[in-house]
Scaffold this motif. Structure first.
Motif, short mmCIF file in Angstrom:
data_model
loop_
_atom_site.label_atom_id
_atom_site.label_comp_id
_atom_site.label_asym_id
_atom_site.label_seq_id
_atom_site.Cartn_x
_atom_site.Cartn_y
_atom_site.Cartn_z
N ASN A 128 -0.54 -5.54 0.46
CA ASN A 128 -2.72 -5.55 1.24
C ASN A 128 -2.51 -6.33 0.32
OD1 ASN A 128 -3.62 -3.08 2.98
ND2 ASN A 128 -4.33 -1.96 0.59
N THR A 143 -0.76 -5.45 -3.55
CA THR A 143 -0.22 -4.18 -3.61
C THR A 143 1.16 -4.16 -2.76
OG1 THR A 143 -2.04 -3.74 -4.47
CG2 THR A 143 -0.84 -2.03 -3.70
N VAL A 146 3.82 0.34 1.03
CA VAL A 146 4.80 1.70 0.69
C VAL A 146 5.85 2.31 1.63
CG1 VAL A 146 4.02 4.53 0.36
CG2 VAL A 146 2.67 3.16 0.16
C1 LIG Z 1 -4.67 -1.02 1.07
O1 LIG Z 1 -6.57 -1.21 1.01
C2 LIG Z 1 -7.15 -0.54 2.08
C3 LIG Z 1 -7.87 -0.68 1.30
O2 LIG Z 1 -8.52 -1.10 0.77
C4 LIG Z 1 -6.53 0.82 1.39
O3 LIG Z 1 -7.73 2.56 2.39
C5 LIG Z 1 -5.18 1.46 1.51
O4 LIG Z 1 -4.49 2.05 1.52
C6 LIG Z 1 -4.42 0.15 0.39
N1 LIG Z 1 -2.65 0.67 0.61
C7 LIG Z 1 -1.99 0.46 0.34
C8 LIG Z 1 -0.52 0.30 0.30
O5 LIG Z 1 -1.79 -0.09 -0.61
#
Ligand SMILES: *[C@@H]1O[C@H](CO)[C@@H](O)[C@H](O)[C@H]1NC(C)=O
Ligand SMILES: *[C@@H]1O[C@H](CO)[C@@H](O)[C@H](O)[C@H]1NC(C)=O
Ligand SMILES: *[C@@H]1O[C@H](CO)[C@@H](O)[C@H](O)[C@H]1NC(C)=O
Ligand SMILES: *[C@@H]1O[C@H](CO)[C@@H](O)[C@H](O)[C@H]1NC(C)=O
Length: 326
Positions: A128, A143, A146
């Protein structure tokens, strides 16, 4: 040459022919064990010329554990082995999957997948990416994806995970610039042009994994386009104008008082006469030399009556009169 092919086909049909004749189900095709972000999923296609109503049972094993059944009599064409909370899937394990088709009481043979190493063969998904811009910089905040097992940095070791950040001016993808071997999940792109939109894409490489990770979807941000910056400028401009306007209004309203202050010869405002003990009055009085003081005056009229009072109680007193009486 063609004779050899003929022999090969004959051999194949003698191997598989009798089964087909005796009604034994043929197995699923294209069986492959895949991994995305450390999950472990077996996928397959139906047997050649399969009829409807088939169900599948699938299992996996690691190098050190026997086959374990995960999906039973399922009509889906895949089975996620890592969805089991109690599954003994280690990030560093080596796994094989197998599946068989069933139709009523009939079962096909098991069809086995190739063996995969989870850490080496998994596809690292896109990270992300969020951007924070200033006048001439954009901070890239990454980020990690996961993982189904462990985390990216635990699985590979923090120093073995590197980010590849590519950025370009929006509309100029061909001039993209990549920075590789970045270990930090925050990175500042600097010396950018002002008021310009830049796009950023990031992918992850892990030393243990030969495949580059999947790239993130490009995100774009404009330098000096943060909502806060023009807003602050607007508020500051408004405040400056408001203060200037208020000063102007006050100057007009208190024009008289200001001119009295600048030119003490003018008449004192009415308020000073009504409230002779006001602090401004006292200050004005105290500012005179100390020998100055006021005495009650007695005015003897022609008819002999006597009026007593302080000169300042005299309603007709003007600025010049006070100075003259002191
Ligand atoms: C990535 O960003 C999106 C939108 O901001 C969010 O919904 C999602 O959970 C995020 N994923 C991670 C792995 O942080
Ligand atoms: C197996 O996969 C190949 C390539 O993906 C495809 O062409 C073929 O049709 C698949 N076989 C079946 C039985 O679906
Ligand atoms: C799966 O299907 C077979 C054959 O229909 C049946 O014998 C077996 O009990 C089923 N297993 C489960 C767990 O439903
Ligand atoms: C970094 O990413 C760019 C764009 O995806 C690619 O062209 C380049 O080869 C990558 N470099 C490394 C070392 O992975």
């Amino acid at each position: 040459m063609s004779a050899r092919v003929c022999v090969f086909i004959l051999t194949l049909s003698t191997l598989h022919g009798p089964r087909a004749v005796s009604g034994v189900l043929s197995g699923p095709t294209n069986v492959s064990l895949t991994s995305f972000n450390m999950n472990l999923v077996l996928r397959w296609d139906p047997p050649e010329g399969a009829a409807g109503g088939l169900v599948y049972t699938s299992e996996y094993k690691s190098r050190f554990t026997p086959y374990k059944t995960i999906c039973t009599n399922s009509s889906q064409l895949q089975c996620d082995f890592s969805s089991q909370p109690d599954s003994s899937i280690s990030v560093y394990g080596k796994f094989t999957g197998r599946v068989r088709a069933q139709l009523g009481a009939e079962s096909s043979d098991w069809v086995e997948s190739k063996e995969i190493f989870l850490d080496r063969d998994t596809v690292i998904g896109p990270p992300n990416v969020s951007l924070i811009s200033t006048e001439d910089t954009i901070e890239v905040i990454i980020t990690d994806p996961v993982f189904a097992r462990s985390t990216l940095k635990e699985a590979y070791g923090a120093s073995n995970v590197i980010y590849n950040i590519t950025h370009w001016k929006e509309g100029h993808e061909k001039e993209a610039v990549s920075r590789t071997n970045l270990l930090q999940s925050r990175f500042v792109l600097d010396k950018l042009e002002r008021w310009t939109s830049y796009c950023v894409q990031v992918h992850i490489n892990a030393l243990m994994n030969p495949k580059p990770g999947e790239p993130s979807t490009p995100v774009c941000e404009r330098t000096t386009s943060k909502p806060g910056v023009p807003w602050v400028a607007a508020v500051v401009t408004f405040l400056v104008i408001a203060v200037a306007a208020a000063a102007l209004v006050l100057a007009v309203v208190y024009r008289k008082r200001i001119s009295n202050f600048l030119c003490p010869k003018d008449l004192l405002p009415q308020r000073f006469k009504e409230a002779p003990k006001s602090s401004m009055y006292m200050a004005m009085r105290d500012s005179h030399p100390p020998e100055e003081h006021y005495d009650p005056v007695s005015i003897v009229a022609d008819d002999g009556t006597v009026e007593e009072g302080s000169p300042l109680q005299d309603t007709g007193t003007s600025c010049s009169l006070i100075v003259g009486e002191s």
